[in-house]
Design an enzyme around this catalytic site. Structure first.
Site, PDB file in Angstrom:
ATOM      1  N   ASP A 116       0.815  -1.214   0.000  1.00 49.33           N
ATOM      2  CA  ASP A 116       0.000   0.000   0.000  1.00 49.33           C
ATOM      3  C   ASP A 116       0.846   1.261   0.000  1.00 49.33           C
ATOM      4  OD1 ASP A 116      -2.821  -1.104   2.071  1.00 49.33           O
ATOM      5  OD2 ASP A 116      -2.110  -1.689   0.101  1.00 49.33           O
ATOM      6  N   GLU A 117       1.910   1.258   0.807  1.00 50.04           N
ATOM      7  CA  GLU A 117       2.720   2.464   0.928  1.00 50.04           C
ATOM      8  C   GLU A 117       3.417   2.779  -0.399  1.00 50.04           C
ATOM      9  OE1 GLU A 117       5.268   2.461   4.276  1.00 50.04           O
ATOM     10  OE2 GLU A 117       5.891   4.539   4.018  1.00 50.04           O
ATOM     11  N   THR A 118       3.958   1.753  -1.059  1.00 51.26           N
ATOM     12  CA  THR A 118       4.596   1.962  -2.357  1.00 51.26           C
ATOM     13  C   THR A 118       3.576   2.464  -3.372  1.00 51.26           C
ATOM     14  OG1 THR A 118       6.137   0.164  -1.880  1.00 51.26           O
ATOM     15  CG2 THR A 118       5.943   0.860  -4.178  1.00 51.26           C
ATOM     16  N   PHE A 119       2.384   1.845  -3.379  1.00 46.09           N
ATOM     17  CA  PHE A 119       1.321   2.279  -4.301  1.00 46.09           C
ATOM     18  C   PHE A 119       0.950   3.731  -4.048  1.00 46.09           C
ATOM     19  CE2 PHE A 119      -2.165   1.331  -7.171  1.00 46.09           C
ATOM     20  CZ  PHE A 119      -3.086   2.308  -6.848  1.00 46.09           C
ATOM     21  N   SER A 136     -12.724   5.826  -2.529  1.00 42.92           N
ATOM     22  CA  SER A 136     -11.649   5.430  -1.628  1.00 42.92           C
ATOM     23  C   SER A 136     -11.200   6.644  -0.820  1.00 42.92           C
ATOM     24  CB  SER A 136     -10.471   4.873  -2.425  1.00 42.92           C
ATOM     25  OG  SER A 136      -9.998   5.842  -3.333  1.00 42.92           O
ATOM     26  N   LEU A 137     -10.416   6.411   0.233  1.00 47.41           N
ATOM     27  CA  LEU A 137      -9.907   7.489   1.073  1.00 47.41           C
ATOM     28  C   LEU A 137      -8.463   7.812   0.713  1.00 47.41           C
ATOM     29  CD1 LEU A 137     -11.221   6.342   4.576  1.00 47.41           C
ATOM     30  CD2 LEU A 137     -12.143   8.172   3.164  1.00 47.41           C
ATOM     31  N   GLU A 173     -11.854   6.376  13.993  1.00 49.22           N
ATOM     32  CA  GLU A 173     -12.337   5.000  14.082  1.00 49.22           C
ATOM     33  C   GLU A 173     -11.299   4.054  13.476  1.00 49.22           C
ATOM     34  OE1 GLU A 173     -15.325   5.083  10.293  1.00 49.22           O
ATOM     35  OE2 GLU A 173     -15.916   6.226  12.048  1.00 49.22           O
ATOM     36  N   LYS A 224      -9.579   1.351  11.223  1.00 45.30           N
ATOM     37  CA  LYS A 224      -9.749   0.947   9.830  1.00 45.30           C
ATOM     38  C   LYS A 224      -9.557  -0.567   9.770  1.00 45.30           C
ATOM     39  CE  LYS A 224      -8.148   1.988   5.154  1.00 45.30           C
ATOM     40  NZ  LYS A 224      -7.914   0.604   4.757  1.00 45.30           N
ATOM     41  N   ASP A 238      -9.389  -4.318   8.326  1.00 42.30           N
ATOM     42  CA  ASP A 238      -8.789  -4.820   7.086  1.00 42.30           C
ATOM     43  C   ASP A 238      -9.590  -6.007   6.564  1.00 42.30           C
ATOM     44  OD1 ASP A 238      -7.038  -4.987   5.018  1.00 42.30           O
ATOM     45  OD2 ASP A 238      -5.487  -6.061   6.120  1.00 42.30           O
ATOM     46  N   GLU A 263     -17.469  -3.325   6.901  1.00 39.75           N
ATOM     47  CA  GLU A 263     -16.342  -4.146   6.460  1.00 39.75           C
ATOM     48  C   GLU A 263     -16.624  -5.595   6.840  1.00 39.75           C
ATOM     49  OE1 GLU A 263     -12.451  -3.365   4.600  1.00 39.75           O
ATOM     50  OE2 GLU A 263     -14.293  -2.237   4.932  1.00 39.75           O
ATOM     51  N   TYR A 271     -19.761   1.116   9.720  1.00 39.26           N
ATOM     52  CA  TYR A 271     -19.092   2.373  10.068  1.00 39.26           C
ATOM     53  C   TYR A 271     -19.656   3.635   9.418  1.00 39.26           C
ATOM     54  CZ  TYR A 271     -16.822   1.292   5.596  1.00 39.26           C
ATOM     55  OH  TYR A 271     -16.589   0.981   4.286  1.00 39.26           O
ATOM     56  N   LYS A 295     -12.493  11.406  10.368  1.00 36.14           N
ATOM     57  CA  LYS A 295     -13.574  12.046   9.621  1.00 36.14           C
ATOM     58  C   LYS A 295     -14.077  13.286  10.347  1.00 36.14           C
ATOM     59  CE  LYS A 295     -15.480   7.575   8.094  1.00 36.14           C
ATOM     60  NZ  LYS A 295     -16.618   6.631   8.274  1.00 36.14           N
ATOM     61  N   LYS A 315      -2.345   5.097   7.935  1.00 32.93           N
ATOM     62  CA  LYS A 315      -1.924   3.695   7.927  1.00 32.93           C
ATOM     63  C   LYS A 315      -0.799   3.473   8.944  1.00 32.93           C
ATOM     64  CE  LYS A 315      -4.374   1.980   4.469  1.00 32.93           C
ATOM     65  NZ  LYS A 315      -3.699   1.274   3.381  1.00 32.93           N
ATOM     66  N   CYS A 341      15.480 -14.167 -20.815  1.00 36.09           N
ATOM     67  CA  CYS A 341      14.148 -14.496 -20.294  1.00 36.09           C
ATOM     68  C   CYS A 341      14.148 -15.881 -19.670  1.00 36.09           C
ATOM     69  CB  CYS A 341      13.120 -14.426 -21.431  1.00 36.09           C
ATOM     70  SG  CYS A 341      11.454 -14.913 -20.916  1.00 36.09           S
ATOM     71  N   CYS A 345      11.610 -18.184 -22.067  1.00 38.33           N
ATOM     72  CA  CYS A 345      11.863 -18.540 -23.471  1.00 38.33           C
ATOM     73  C   CYS A 345      13.313 -18.363 -23.885  1.00 38.33           C
ATOM     74  CB  CYS A 345      10.955 -17.723 -24.395  1.00 38.33           C
ATOM     75  SG  CYS A 345      11.337 -15.958 -24.436  1.00 38.33           S
ATOM     76  N   CYS A 348      11.184  -8.869 -21.923  1.00 36.15           N
ATOM     77  CA  CYS A 348      11.437  -9.903 -22.914  1.00 36.15           C
ATOM     78  C   CYS A 348      10.753  -9.452 -24.207  1.00 36.15           C
ATOM     79  CB  CYS A 348      10.872 -11.245 -22.462  1.00 36.15           C
ATOM     80  SG  CYS A 348      10.893 -12.504 -23.771  1.00 36.15           S
ATOM     81  N   CYS A 390       6.714 -15.976 -26.198  1.00 35.46           N
ATOM     82  CA  CYS A 390       7.004 -16.218 -24.783  1.00 35.46           C
ATOM     83  C   CYS A 390       5.712 -16.642 -24.076  1.00 35.46           C
ATOM     84  CB  CYS A 390       7.574 -14.941 -24.171  1.00 35.46           C
ATOM     85  SG  CYS A 390       8.103 -15.135 -22.454  1.00 35.46           S
TER      86      CYS A 390
END
Length: 670
Positions: A34-37, A83-84, A113, A115, A117, A172, A224, A287, A311, A405, A408, A423, A429
């Protein structure tokens, strides 16, 4: 003027994020945390602010992911499930508080509140009876899973007390740790592989076709958020208290906070205490309590301005790197994977972690048998975040990225300015061929019912499928399919019907389904409308392609490379012969040019989300452009009720005319 470097990075980020969305929401197989995204998404948002002329309403920054399953009926949400915005730092929580106080010129209270998962659900009640339960889906529509949700004992079927005549409540769906462990023990006894984590089990269970099997899984649900037209209170926290009296399971840990210091106290407490909860949590949602103020603050294209998700930092442990293997994706991108000594991390056994690309391996200076530090981004996806070089053996072998690769044997290539190695053997492939087939059959492309991932791989391995054109030979191979396990006459007939139905998909879907690098759904629509037919597109010059609105040099060159390959031209001829649409339907083109050259931004409430969509379609049908955000190139802001003050303020600052629905309709009627 946008620099070429910025343009390239925006297109690169859009492609990466779209693929990660697909991995996460559709395949349930994310390869980054999530953090990378979130970091990639934030980078894209900032770059798009710098280059508003590259605005794309279908950019990943303007959308949310999809988990829709075609085996369920799709239902449109009355209120979109956005989404938040996520943050991992307290300084960003403080910035959120400062932004909020600038927008709200009256006293207000926050609600904090946990979150949870799990997987999001929206349940509608009428006259105290549960009438429908729908998954989040793509935020606009989701799967009707009412029968399965009714098996969850914490979801009331009939309400008690003084409840509204009709309302919606969101929550959730979760799998408690105890149920998860019991389920995995049963699977181990049966010789089956254990599930990875409670969240994925909850999501997968909710999509099972047999509701009696769902009932055996002992899912839970915590609610929620209450929505509706005639609710008994303006306060979010107060509504949750009432919902508890109506029979809903509401978290007892939700708290009102007046200051940012009180918010930090809540965050610090639950960062440790959450480990003692019976269900998984990955953060805290903050919120604004007043629903009236929420409506006044409004929304961005992606998320509400009145809420943010903080997070928690992931748990980190050390383990041994045993080996590095490599996976090949649909586009030919080669992803390295770390194979680890198994460790128990954040509640699950971790054996593998993505290393993403060659640069990350080099930066970590990885050696086989290294002690590596592993954590879970968003507490789901394992990743290596460091190496203990002090414990490294003298004879340890350095990890060197492969040159050929692994599938292949073709020599890998790397395009300047890109992180991944590819590749180039796209027509030979196996993983690329399977990936192209899966993409072609997906919902956003040809939407072929009966050709899911597992079926495609089975047919490929049996020689029934070789490329996308071979899909249209399957109806002649029914006898070969019927001898395979799990296939009966009815399922084969459904497959044949799905293949035949796909021939009705418009030209833009066919072009998108071909899987040409950098050509997403929006680009495919613009390109097909610009050229009209596959013949004209095949013969278009690079200059003609670049001249299409929002088609840059990178995308144009990718198209030119595709059509310059004789194998691809033969493939297209085969698809045309099979009966696929290779020209634009005139009915889909603009019916007038009354709004030609004009850009509109639509914001606010127009009664229903469907009406807002209809207005956007009217803009395009009359030759205009429906954009997602206000820039200096915006000609009109079409405003509905309760439009966010920030958008109005920006329009007024740029002196952009603000019109209502009636004024807009007069423009196209005149």
């Amino acid at each position: 003027m946008t620099s070429e470097k910025t343009r390239k990075r925006i297109l690169e980020l859009r492609e990466q994020l779209e693929q990660h969305n697909y991995n996460y929401y559709v395949l349930n197989q994310p390869i980054i945390g999530d953090e990378t995204f979130d970091h990639l998404m934030n980078e894209l948002i900032e770059l798009e602010k710098e280059a508003p002329e590259l605005n794309d309403p279908n950019s990943p920054s303007q959308r949310v992911g999809s988990d829709i399953n075609q085996q369920f009926t799709q239902v449109r949400h009355t209120y979109p499930m956005l989404s938040l915005s996520n943050t991992y730092s307290e300084s960003e929580v403080q910035e959120f508080d400062q932004r909020t106080r600038k927008l709200v010129d009256e006293p207000f209270t926050y609600v904090c509140e946990l979150k949870f998962d799990g997987t999001s659900i929206s349940v509608t009640y009428e006259n105290g009876q549960l009438v429908r339960a729908v998954t989040r889906g793509d935020g606009v529509q989701g799967d009707d899973v009412t029968a399965n949700v009714k098996t969850i004992r914490s979801v009331p079927l009939k309400l008690k007390g003084d409840f509204p005549e009709k309302f919606e409540i969101r929550g959730e769906v979760l799998m408690p740790f105890a149920s998860f462990e019991k389920l995995n023990e049963a699977r181990a006894e049966a010789g089956e592989a254990p599930f990875a984590n409670p969240r994925n089990v909850a999501s997968g269970t909710l999509k099972l076709q047999n509701s009696s099997e769902v009932a055996k899984r002992n899912l839970d649900a915590i609610f929620y958020y209450v929505l509706g037209d005639n609710l008994p209170s303006d306060g979010h926290l107060e509504l949750l208290e009432k919902a508890k009296k109506w029979g809903f399971k509401i978290s007892e840990h939700t708290r009102a906070c007046k200051t940012v210091d009180e918010i930090f106290d809540y965050l610090h407490y639950w960062d440790e205490e959450r480990k003692n909860l019976p269900v998984a949590t990955d953060g805290v949602v903050i919120k604004v309590n007043s629903r009236r103020i929420q409506e006044e603050m409004g929304y961005t294209a992606k998320s509400p301005r009145w809420a943010i998700a903080y997070k928690f930092k992931a748990e980190r442990l050390a383990t041994r790197l045993k080996a590095v293997t490599y996976q090949v994706g649909r586009t030919g991108a080669v992803t390295p994977v770390a194979n680890l000594e198994p460790i128990l991390l954040a509640g699950t056994i971790v054996k593998r972690a993505s290393l993403h690309n060659a640069d990350i391996i080099a930066n970590l200076d990885l050696h086989i048998d290294d002690q590596v530090y592993v954590e879970k981004g968003g507490e789901i996806i394992p990743k290596i975040v460091g190496v203990d070089t002090s414990s490294r053996k003298n004879d340890a072998a350095r990890v060197e990225f492969i040159t050929n690769c692994p599938e292949c044997g073709t020599e890998l290539k790397r395009t300047e300015g890109e992180a991944a190695y590819y590749c180039p053997n796209e027509n030979g492939c196996p993983p690329q061929l399977k990936g192209k087939l899966e993409h072609f059959c997906s919902r956003g492309a040809m939407d072929i019912e009966g050709l899911g991932k597992e079926t495609i791989r089975l047919f490929f391995d049996k020689g029934l499928l070789t490329d996308v054109a071979s899909i249209y030979d399957l109806p002649e191979k029914q006898g070969q399919i019927l001898v395979l396990d799990f296939f009966q006459e009815k399922s084969v007939q459904n497959l044949v019907n799905g293949i035949e139905k796909s021939k009705q998909q418009p030209f833009e879907k066919v072009l998108f389904g071909l899987g040409i690098r950098f050509i997403g759904e929006t680009a495919a629509k613009k390109i097909t409308r610009a050229f009209g037919s596959i013949e004209k597109l095949e013969d278009a010059t690079l200059e003609e392609l670049i001249a299409v609105d929002e088609i840059g040099e990178k995308m144009a060159q990718s198209l030119r490379n595709y059509f310059d390959d004789e194998k691809n031209r033969i493939l297209i001829q085969q698809l045309r012969k099979a009966g696929l649409t290779m020209e634009v339907d005139e009915d889909s083109l603009p019916t007038s040019e009354k709004l030609k050259g004009l850009t509109f931004v639509i914001s606010g409430n127009f009664g229903t989300s469907q009406r807002r969509k209809e207005l956007g379609e009217l803009v395009e049908q009359n030759g205009g452009k429906n954009a997602g955000s206000i820039t200096g190139k915006t000609d009109y802001l079409l405003a509905g009720d309760k439009m966010g003050p920030a958008k109005r303020e920006k329009a007024e600052k740029l002196k952009i005319p603000i019109i209502d629905e009636q004024e807009f309709l007069k423009m196209i009627e005149s």
